[in-house]
Scaffold this motif. Sequence first.
Motif, short mmCIF file in Angstrom:
data_model
loop_
_atom_site.label_atom_id
_atom_site.label_comp_id
_atom_site.label_asym_id
_atom_site.label_seq_id
_atom_site.Cartn_x
_atom_site.Cartn_y
_atom_site.Cartn_z
N LEU A 27 0.81 -1.21 0.00
CA LEU A 27 0.00 0.00 0.00
C LEU A 27 0.85 1.27 0.00
O LEU A 27 1.76 1.43 0.80
N LYS A 28 0.49 2.17 -0.91
CA LYS A 28 1.02 3.52 -0.91
C LYS A 28 -0.12 4.46 -0.53
O LYS A 28 -1.26 4.25 -0.94
N ILE A 29 0.20 5.50 0.24
CA ILE A 29 -0.85 6.39 0.72
C ILE A 29 -0.46 7.85 0.53
O ILE A 29 0.72 8.21 0.50
N TRP A 30 -1.48 8.66 0.38
CA TRP A 30 -1.30 10.12 0.38
C TRP A 30 -2.49 10.76 1.06
O TRP A 30 -3.63 10.31 0.89
N ASN A 31 -2.22 11.83 1.82
CA ASN A 31 -3.28 12.64 2.39
C ASN A 31 -2.76 14.06 2.51
O ASN A 31 -1.57 14.28 2.77
N ARG A 32 -3.64 15.02 2.32
CA ARG A 32 -3.21 16.42 2.37
C ARG A 32 -2.63 16.76 3.74
O ARG A 32 -1.67 17.52 3.83
N THR A 33 -3.21 16.19 4.79
CA THR A 33 -2.64 16.33 6.13
C THR A 33 -1.84 15.07 6.43
O THR A 33 -2.41 14.01 6.73
N ALA A 34 -0.53 15.17 6.34
CA ALA A 34 0.34 13.98 6.34
C ALA A 34 0.25 13.18 7.63
O ALA A 34 0.38 11.94 7.61
N ASP A 35 0.00 13.83 8.78
CA ASP A 35 0.04 13.09 10.04
C ASP A 35 -1.06 12.04 10.16
O ASP A 35 -0.99 11.15 11.00
N LYS A 36 -2.08 12.12 9.31
CA LYS A 36 -3.14 11.11 9.35
C LYS A 36 -2.66 9.75 8.87
O LYS A 36 -3.33 8.74 9.07
N GLY A 38 0.19 8.28 9.83
CA GLY A 38 1.16 7.71 10.74
C GLY A 38 0.86 6.28 11.16
O GLY A 38 1.75 5.40 11.12
N SER A 39 -0.37 6.00 11.54
CA SER A 39 -0.71 4.65 12.01
C SER A 39 -0.62 3.64 10.87
O SER A 39 -0.26 2.47 11.10
#
Length: 287
Positions: A27-36, A38-39
């Motif tokens: 899995l690769k992930i991206w979110n505008r707020t990067a700290d989301k 972390g888990s």
Amino acid sequence: MKNIAVLGLGAMGARMAENFLKSGYKLKIWNRTADKGGSLVKLGAQQFSTPSEAVKNVDVVISMLTDDKASQSVWLETKTGALSGLHKDTVVIECSTVTPQWSIELSNNIRAMDAQFIEAPVIGSRPQAENSQLIHLIGGEKNILKKVQDVLSVNSSAIHYIGSVGHAMSMKLAVNGLFGVQVAALSEMLGTLSRVGIDKNSTLSLLSKLPITSPALIGIGLGMSEDNYTPLFPVDLVEKDFSYLLQLAKDQSASIPMANAALDVYQKAQSSGFGDNNISGVVKMYL
């Protein structure tokens, strides 16, 4: 297809992403707020700073974003947009609830990159996502659906093919509209009966035993009876979906006065400060 990118790690996207990891997908992930992210990184996901980087060299891209504006930004931004990072034959699955018009436009943009596209908006909320019990509505080519059936099944208990691109989004807006009208009507009835002298919980208890009350509305009633308005489907998003539904109806020269009235109810709920409440929070305007 074992390499997946998830764009958007909100309440739904994050839970869907975790299910992919638990099912053995890379899995690769991206979110505008990067700290989301972390888990998910701790569970093995790779996090990227731009959508373009996140979608490179993957088999499937799952998009789970708030609305048209967010989706357009994520896909079309010149230097960082996901569209610029797509590879040939990557399958994009749009799970967000967006307008049919934007879904069709996005599909055309993706196909121009020699990638593939289906829309797969979901029925369900956080509990269903956590337990892989979402329902996918599918719009697009059946041969593409066949390729990603196993991927979709990770988060769902049912997959319903609706038709071409745009049709599943239209159906999703109709489903949410039907649900929203029921909740608005229930709230009005509770307010009226409370003025007669019949308390809220007595009404909800009776309605839960009658065949006129849908299972979804029984669930809403339970939350109301407990004064629990945790935002599984926030009023802000309900208002967004009704706005999209009314635009769809306008485009098709269709008359939907009940949906129009319901939109007014949810906009008043926003103005009253209940936008971050669950959809059931509209009852606060009547009690």
